[in-house]
Design a protein around this motif. Structure first.
Motif, PDB file in Angstrom:
ATOM      1  N   GLY A  18      24.683  14.396  17.026  1.00 52.63           N
ATOM      2  CA  GLY A  18      25.897  15.042  17.488  1.00 52.63           C
ATOM      3  C   GLY A  18      27.104  14.762  16.628  1.00 52.63           C
ATOM      4  O   GLY A  18      28.128  15.435  16.762  1.00 52.63           O
ATOM      5  N   GLU A  19      27.013  13.787  15.713  1.00 45.50           N
ATOM      6  CA  GLU A  19      28.139  13.450  14.851  1.00 45.50           C
ATOM      7  C   GLU A  19      28.263  14.478  13.727  1.00 45.50           C
ATOM      8  O   GLU A  19      27.266  15.021  13.252  1.00 45.50           O
ATOM      9  N   VAL A  20      29.479  14.728  13.294  1.00 48.89           N
ATOM     10  CA  VAL A  20      29.738  15.708  12.247  1.00 48.89           C
ATOM     11  C   VAL A  20      30.030  14.974  10.946  1.00 48.89           C
ATOM     12  O   VAL A  20      30.872  14.079  10.891  1.00 48.89           O
ATOM     13  N   GLY A  21      29.332  15.351   9.868  1.00 50.53           N
ATOM     14  CA  GLY A  21      29.567  14.761   8.569  1.00 50.53           C
ATOM     15  C   GLY A  21      30.850  15.283   7.952  1.00 50.53           C
ATOM     16  O   GLY A  21      31.300  16.385   8.276  1.00 50.53           O
ATOM     17  N   PRO A  22      31.471  14.532   7.044  1.00 49.70           N
ATOM     18  CA  PRO A  22      32.762  14.931   6.475  1.00 49.70           C
ATOM     19  C   PRO A  22      32.718  16.240   5.699  1.00 49.70           C
ATOM     20  O   PRO A  22      33.709  16.953   5.631  1.00 49.70           O
ATOM     21  N   ARG A  23      31.560  16.575   5.115  1.00 46.51           N
ATOM     22  CA  ARG A  23      31.452  17.792   4.314  1.00 46.51           C
ATOM     23  C   ARG A  23      30.888  18.963   5.102  1.00 46.51           C
ATOM     24  O   ARG A  23      30.748  20.064   4.572  1.00 46.51           O
ATOM     25  N   ALA A 238       3.291  17.350  25.899  1.00 47.32           N
ATOM     26  CA  ALA A 238       2.276  17.628  26.918  1.00 47.32           C
ATOM     27  C   ALA A 238       1.967  19.114  27.032  1.00 47.32           C
ATOM     28  O   ALA A 238       1.123  19.513  27.848  1.00 47.32           O
ATOM     29  N   GLY A 239       2.645  19.942  26.231  1.00 47.61           N
ATOM     30  CA  GLY A 239       2.445  21.387  26.334  1.00 47.61           C
ATOM     31  C   GLY A 239       3.001  21.960  27.617  1.00 47.61           C
ATOM     32  O   GLY A 239       2.597  23.045  28.069  1.00 47.61           O
ATOM     33  N   ALA A 240       3.943  21.236  28.214  1.00 50.81           N
ATOM     34  CA  ALA A 240       4.489  21.647  29.514  1.00 50.81           C
ATOM     35  C   ALA A 240       5.806  22.398  29.384  1.00 50.81           C
ATOM     36  O   ALA A 240       6.542  22.541  30.367  1.00 50.81           O
ATOM     37  N   ASP A 241       6.135  22.863  28.178  1.00 51.24           N
ATOM     38  CA  ASP A 241       7.380  23.612  27.988  1.00 51.24           C
ATOM     39  C   ASP A 241       7.131  25.092  27.713  1.00 51.24           C
ATOM     40  O   ASP A 241       8.006  25.803  27.235  1.00 51.24           O
ATOM     41  N   VAL A 242       5.933  25.564  28.024  1.00 53.03           N
ATOM     42  CA  VAL A 242       5.605  26.987  27.881  1.00 53.03           C
ATOM     43  C   VAL A 242       5.956  27.686  29.187  1.00 53.03           C
ATOM     44  O   VAL A 242       5.352  27.412  30.229  1.00 53.03           O
ATOM     45  N   LEU A 243       6.928  28.560  29.133  1.00 49.68           N
ATOM     46  CA  LEU A 243       7.397  29.211  30.365  1.00 49.68           C
ATOM     47  C   LEU A 243       6.463  30.331  30.804  1.00 49.68           C
ATOM     48  O   LEU A 243       6.107  30.435  31.981  1.00 49.68           O
ATOM     49  N   VAL A 244       6.108  31.199  29.882  1.00 41.81           N
ATOM     50  CA  VAL A 244       5.168  32.290  30.143  1.00 41.81           C
ATOM     51  C   VAL A 244       4.206  32.340  28.959  1.00 41.81           C
ATOM     52  O   VAL A 244       4.505  31.805  27.890  1.00 41.81           O
ATOM     53  N   PRO A 245       3.029  32.944  29.115  1.00 35.03           N
ATOM     54  CA  PRO A 245       2.084  33.002  28.002  1.00 35.03           C
ATOM     55  C   PRO A 245       2.731  33.565  26.730  1.00 35.03           C
ATOM     56  O   PRO A 245       3.480  34.541  26.784  1.00 35.03           O
ATOM     57  N   GLU A 246       2.457  32.903  25.618  1.00 28.22           N
ATOM     58  CA  GLU A 246       2.950  33.274  24.294  1.00 28.22           C
ATOM     59  C   GLU A 246       4.445  32.988  24.105  1.00 28.22           C
ATOM     60  O   GLU A 246       5.028  33.384  23.089  1.00 28.22           O
ATOM     61  N   SER A 247       5.069  32.301  25.052  1.00 24.97           N
ATOM     62  CA  SER A 247       6.452  31.864  24.845  1.00 24.97           C
ATOM     63  C   SER A 247       6.435  30.537  24.103  1.00 24.97           C
ATOM     64  O   SER A 247       5.430  29.816  24.117  1.00 24.97           O
ATOM     65  N   ARG A 248       7.564  30.212  23.463  1.00 26.99           N
ATOM     66  CA  ARG A 248       7.595  28.992  22.645  1.00 26.99           C
ATOM     67  C   ARG A 248       9.014  28.447  22.574  1.00 26.99           C
ATOM     68  O   ARG A 248       9.959  29.200  22.336  1.00 26.99           O
ATOM     69  N   LEU A 249       9.157  27.149  22.812  1.00 26.23           N
ATOM     70  CA  LEU A 249      10.444  26.475  22.601  1.00 26.23           C
ATOM     71  C   LEU A 249      10.630  26.318  21.095  1.00 26.23           C
ATOM     72  O   LEU A 249       9.913  25.553  20.449  1.00 26.23           O
ATOM     73  N   VAL A 250      11.590  27.063  20.537  1.00 27.62           N
ATOM     74  CA  VAL A 250      11.707  27.123  19.076  1.00 27.62           C
ATOM     75  C   VAL A 250      12.820  26.250  18.515  1.00 27.62           C
ATOM     76  O   VAL A 250      12.914  26.046  17.313  1.00 27.62           O
ATOM     77  N   GLY A 251      13.684  25.754  19.359  1.00 32.49           N
ATOM     78  CA  GLY A 251      14.786  24.932  18.877  1.00 32.49           C
ATOM     79  C   GLY A 251      15.917  24.922  19.880  1.00 32.49           C
ATOM     80  O   GLY A 251      15.718  25.228  21.058  1.00 32.49           O
ATOM     81  N   MET A 252      17.104  24.580  19.403  1.00 34.10           N
ATOM     82  CA  MET A 252      18.236  24.532  20.322  1.00 34.10           C
ATOM     83  C   MET A 252      19.547  24.603  19.558  1.00 34.10           C
ATOM     84  O   MET A 252      19.636  24.235  18.387  1.00 34.10           O
ATOM     85  N   PHE A 253      20.533  25.156  20.249  1.00 34.01           N
ATOM     86  CA  PHE A 253      21.902  25.140  19.764  1.00 34.01           C
ATOM     87  C   PHE A 253      22.597  23.904  20.315  1.00 34.01           C
ATOM     88  O   PHE A 253      22.218  23.380  21.365  1.00 34.01           O
ATOM     89  N   ARG A 254      23.630  23.476  19.630  1.00 38.35           N
ATOM     90  CA  ARG A 254      24.552  22.493  20.170  1.00 38.35           C
ATOM     91  C   ARG A 254      25.926  23.134  20.166  1.00 38.35           C
ATOM     92  O   ARG A 254      26.416  23.561  19.125  1.00 38.35           O
ATOM     93  N   ALA A 255      26.553  23.238  21.323  1.00 30.38           N
ATOM     94  CA  ALA A 255      27.860  23.889  21.414  1.00 30.38           C
ATOM     95  C   ALA A 255      28.730  23.148  22.414  1.00 30.38           C
ATOM     96  O   ALA A 255      28.311  22.898  23.549  1.00 30.38           O
ATOM     97  N   HIS A 256      29.919  22.768  21.981  1.00 29.23           N
ATOM     98  CA  HIS A 256      30.899  22.117  22.852  1.00 29.23           C
ATOM     99  C   HIS A 256      30.297  20.918  23.576  1.00 29.23           C
ATOM    100  O   HIS A 256      30.541  20.690  24.759  1.00 29.23           O
ATOM    101  N   VAL A 311      20.846  23.556  15.781  1.00 28.15           N
ATOM    102  CA  VAL A 311      21.929  24.208  15.022  1.00 28.15           C
ATOM    103  C   VAL A 311      23.212  24.019  15.802  1.00 28.15           C
ATOM    104  O   VAL A 311      23.303  24.396  16.974  1.00 28.15           O
ATOM    105  N   THR A 312      24.212  23.401  15.171  1.00 29.68           N
ATOM    106  CA  THR A 312      25.503  23.205  15.825  1.00 29.68           C
ATOM    107  C   THR A 312      26.365  24.458  15.656  1.00 29.68           C
ATOM    108  O   THR A 312      26.609  24.887  14.532  1.00 29.68           O
ATOM    109  N   ILE A 313      26.761  25.055  16.764  1.00 31.18           N
ATOM    110  CA  ILE A 313      27.646  26.226  16.716  1.00 31.18           C
ATOM    111  C   ILE A 313      29.091  25.772  16.667  1.00 31.18           C
ATOM    112  O   ILE A 313      29.897  26.239  15.861  1.00 31.18           O
ATOM    113  N   ARG A 314      29.458  24.899  17.587  1.00 30.06           N
ATOM    114  CA  ARG A 314      30.837  24.409  17.687  1.00 30.06           C
ATOM    115  C   ARG A 314      30.809  22.904  17.863  1.00 30.06           C
ATOM    116  O   ARG A 314      29.972  22.401  18.594  1.00 30.06           O
TER     117      ARG A 314
END
Length: 314
Positions: A18-23, A238-256, A311-314
């Motif tokens: 969560g820390e932001v680098g100077p550059r 554990a493979g327990a993050d599949v919501l519906v068949p063929e769905s996939r947790l692909v990543g996440m945003f970080r915002a505020h 990916v940090t948005i804000r």
């Protein structure tokens, strides 16, 4: 002449999550590097606030409406006064606020300015709009410079859950206008940028969207980042993050200051098919959050993979 060392920064301390680098780009959205903006000595006006909506029950929804949802509205209740205030994801021309002919105040979340604390900015604009409404003047209310010290949104509005309406387009911009002559082209152009979006009803702050080639579920979660990453890693391993068949947790945003996990969904899924799976996942996530045991090697590997897909948005 001796060559400059290419290894002088190798021993620099790694950034905390969560820390932001100077550059890196400043999270305030100014487009400047952090070291030249809110990371500079003395900052850039108002101190940068990484979690501006903390303390509000609808904090995750505010983040979603500001960063992810194209067209949505929710009424706000003032702590002092009974003037009608409507919070909107986006107003015409990305206006910070508008006083309508009826005297109602509209407050926009998706705006061009960024002065370090969105909550402070919103409060400054809302205060100016309320004063303008009291003078009986309609029109756009802007914010062209850092407002400086003052109240924050948490100080001005009641802290209940927001009653959010997600719209198919921006027709709400002209819903209170009797003569809409000449507005059709602008409205059609604005609506052309809107991807179909729906808010799930079974869990808070989860939004389905269809971008044409794919569908996504984007779910803003208020839990502390480290705890949430651990819990998601346990479920992912554990493979327990599949919501519906063929769905996939692909990543996440970080915002505020909040994480927003993102799932890819098969085209044709729709929001209704996600209600029950999302509710079950929320229960499993709560159990994983309560688990304080050390992560297994598989879970640590899953955590590393998830952390690298942020990916940090804000």
């Amino acid at each position: 002449m001796a060559k400059k060392s290419r290894t002088k920064n190798r021993d620099a301390a790694p950034l905390a999550e969560g820390e932001v680098g100077p550059r890196q780009p400043c999270p305030c959205g100014s487009g400047k590097r952090y070291k030249a903006c809110h990371g500079a000595p003395g900052g850039a006006g108002t101190a940068y606030v990484s979690r501006p909506f903390e303390g509000l029950p609808s904090e995750p929804d505010l983040v979603a409406l500001r960063e992810l949802v194209p067209a949505a509205t929710a009424p706000l209740t003032l702590k002092n006064g009974d003037r009608k205030v409507l919070l909107a994801s986006l107003l015409p021309m990305a206006a910070p606020a508008m006083v309508r002919d009826s005297g109602e105040v509209w407050l926009g979340l998706q705006v061009q300015h960024a002065f370090g604390d969105p909550s402070r900015d919103l409060a400054a604009v809302l205060t100016a709009a309320l004063e303008q409404a009291e003078r009986g003047e309609s029109g756009i209310v802007g914010l062209t410079s850092d407002p400086g010290p003052g109240p924050r949104l948490q100080d001005l509005v009641e802290g209940g859950e927001l009653d959010i309406t997600v719209h198919e387009g921006f027709e709400y911009w002209v819903a209170d206008v009797e003569d809409q002559t000449g507005m059709e082209a602008a409205l059609e152009q604005a609506n052309g940028s809107v991807h179909p979006t729906a808010k799930l009803t079974s869990v808070p702050a989860a939004y389905w969207t269809n971008v044409g080639t794919k569908e996504h579920l984007r779910w803003v979660m208020p839990e502390p980042e480290n705890d949430l990453l651990d819990a998601l890693s346990r479920l992912h391993a554990a493979g327990a993050d599949v919501l519906v068949p063929e769905s996939r947790l692909v990543g996440m945003f970080r915002a505020h200051g909040l994480l927003c996990p993102v799932w890819d969904l098969p085209v044709g899924t729709g929001p209704e098919a996600l209600e029950e799976p999302a509710e079950k996942f929320a229960t499993a996530l709560a159990e994983a959050l309560a688990d304080t045991s050390d992560l297994t090697p598989e879970q640590r590997s899953a955590r590393s993979g998830l952390a690298n897909r942020q990916v940090t948005i804000r």
